[in-house]
Design an enzyme around this catalytic site. Sequence first.
Site, PDB file in Angstrom:
ATOM      1  N   HIS A   1       0.801  -1.230   0.000  1.00  0.00           N
ATOM      2  CA  HIS A   1       0.000   0.000   0.000  1.00  0.00           C
ATOM      3  C   HIS A   1       0.829   1.273   0.000  1.00  0.00           C
ATOM      4  O   HIS A   1       0.309   2.361  -0.162  1.00  0.00           O
ATOM      5  CB  HIS A   1      -0.924   0.030   1.219  1.00  0.00           C
ATOM      6  CG  HIS A   1      -0.204   0.405   2.493  1.00  0.00           C
ATOM      7  ND1 HIS A   1       0.668  -0.438   3.129  1.00  0.00           N
ATOM      8  CD2 HIS A   1      -0.211   1.537   3.218  1.00  0.00           C
ATOM      9  CE1 HIS A   1       1.154   0.157   4.204  1.00  0.00           C
ATOM     10  NE2 HIS A   1       0.636   1.362   4.275  1.00  0.00           N
TER      11      HIS A   1
HETATM   12  N1  UDP Z   1      -4.370  -4.755   8.475  1.00  0.00           N
HETATM   13  C1  UDP Z   1      -5.690  -5.187   8.582  1.00  0.00           C
HETATM   14  N2  UDP Z   1      -6.335  -5.550   7.434  1.00  0.00           N
HETATM   15  C2  UDP Z   1      -5.742  -5.533   6.201  1.00  0.00           C
HETATM   16  C3  UDP Z   1      -4.390  -5.092   6.121  1.00  0.00           C
HETATM   17  C4  UDP Z   1      -3.740  -4.698   7.271  1.00  0.00           C
HETATM   18  O1  UDP Z   1      -6.245  -5.236   9.676  1.00  0.00           O
HETATM   19  O2  UDP Z   1      -6.398  -5.886   5.215  1.00  0.00           O
HETATM   20  C5  UDP Z   1      -3.678  -4.335   9.702  1.00  0.00           C
HETATM   21  C6  UDP Z   1      -2.356  -5.032   9.948  1.00  0.00           C
HETATM   22  O3  UDP Z   1      -2.550  -6.253  10.618  1.00  0.00           O
HETATM   23  C7  UDP Z   1      -1.622  -3.990  10.789  1.00  0.00           C
HETATM   24  C8  UDP Z   1      -2.121  -2.690  10.253  1.00  0.00           C
HETATM   25  O4  UDP Z   1      -3.342  -2.981   9.567  1.00  0.00           O
HETATM   26  O5  UDP Z   1      -1.992  -4.078  12.146  1.00  0.00           O
HETATM   27  C9  UDP Z   1      -1.116  -2.115   9.302  1.00  0.00           C
HETATM   28  O6  UDP Z   1      -1.656  -1.045   8.643  1.00  0.00           O
HETATM   29  P1  UDP Z   1      -1.067  -0.495   7.283  1.00  0.00           P
HETATM   30  O7  UDP Z   1      -0.319  -1.567   6.606  1.00  0.00           O
HETATM   31  O8  UDP Z   1      -2.220   0.140   6.569  1.00  0.00           O
HETATM   32  O9  UDP Z   1      -0.126   0.698   7.752  1.00  0.00           O
HETATM   33  P2  UDP Z   1       1.367   0.786   8.289  1.00  0.00           P
HETATM   34  O10 UDP Z   1       1.542  -0.218   9.358  1.00  0.00           O
HETATM   35  O11 UDP Z   1       2.281   0.581   7.125  1.00  0.00           O
HETATM   36  O12 UDP Z   1       1.477   2.173   8.827  1.00  0.00           O
END
Ligand code: UDP
Length: 360
Positions: free
Chosen positions: A205
């Site tokens: 993403h």
């Molecule tokens: N996550 C979720 N559903 C999804 C994809 C990710 O619940 O379909 C959760 C994942 O387990 C983690 C969080 O979202 O806890 C991560 O978010 P994201 O990847 O959007 O952002 P980042 O961590 O890169 O800031």
Amino acid sequence: MKVATIVGARPQFIKASVVSAAFARHGVDERIIHTGQHFDANMSDVFFDELQIPRPHLHLGIGGGTHGQNTGRMIEAIEAALTEMAPDWVLVYGDTDSTLAAAIAASKLHIPLAHVEAGLRSFNKRMPEEINRILTDHCASLLFTPTAAATQTLLTEGMRPEGIVECGDVMLDAALHFGARVAELGQGAARHGLVPGGYVLATVHRQENTDDTARLSAILDGLGQVAQTLPVLLPMHPRTRARIKVAHLFDKLERLCLTEPLGYLDMVGLERDAAVIATDSGGMQKEAFFHKVPCITLRDETEWSELITAGWNTLVPPQNGPMIAAAILAARGRFGEDMAPYGTGDAAEMVVRSLLDATR
Ligand code: UDP
């Protein structure tokens, strides 16, 4: 004590869930402001429902614009909300545009700011998140760091040691709490027709991957190659879906098992059962480690470098499909060293106690 918490994006809802529960245990008056950065039901509402986060007091409905448009509109709306609420603290999480907007609004109003997940750096200033986190840290009066390395980074940048609380990672609190619930419910691979230990869980993403067609194409090629050996489940972020459409890359999805974005409990179940996690998500790199699953990170660098050093995670620059595929397949069964850099799972409690102490 009255706290205004500003959230807007999926990972912030997950982090806020454990801290909001700790606020409730201590009888703190928490007012949640949702900026609207993530607004789809499966990127927002599902987390409030499943993780029992209190409903936001205010929903600003700001999203869909450029970084500058969103941040500017959020600063204006958050300033108005904070002026009316007059909280003792403004609490922000992570590194999104919502985080930065709240940091600027709070500091101009002279309301003390607390930053959870402070001190992380990728040292890549082309990432919007890197600018957001540096500026937010420098506006904050209380900096809650997840690791000793993050604390050291802040000290190196000249922050006052008495303003830093090394509380551990609130995502570990969430992984332990909700992981136990998922284990009880027996929620995991089978819900998706997959065999435990027999598939790769992938997410993509990050703007540097989605908005660069060559990279996005190479990542999808790599995942497609893996899918000839092991099923690859890809819950698709709305930004990724939109970019795949614009770049006409739909044919590269043929071999993959696609789903809409998943709720957190479903996701945790899938993480626990995966053979390998391949991701550009910050949160999922750590969750892979929490659930003892090897991880391939589809980026040039990471904020969570201790996982690389300990052998739990491997960086694969996402320009070369065959290299991505080889790295994912080679990661099966490759576990890292035992370590505990993210605290003991009581970070949320420490955040709330520190805020109460600092308010007395
Ligand atoms: N996550 C979720 N559903 C999804 C994809 C990710 O619940 O379909 C959760 C994942 O387990 C983690 C969080 O979202 O806890 C991560 O978010 P994201 O990847 O959007 O952002 P980042 O961590 O890169 O800031």
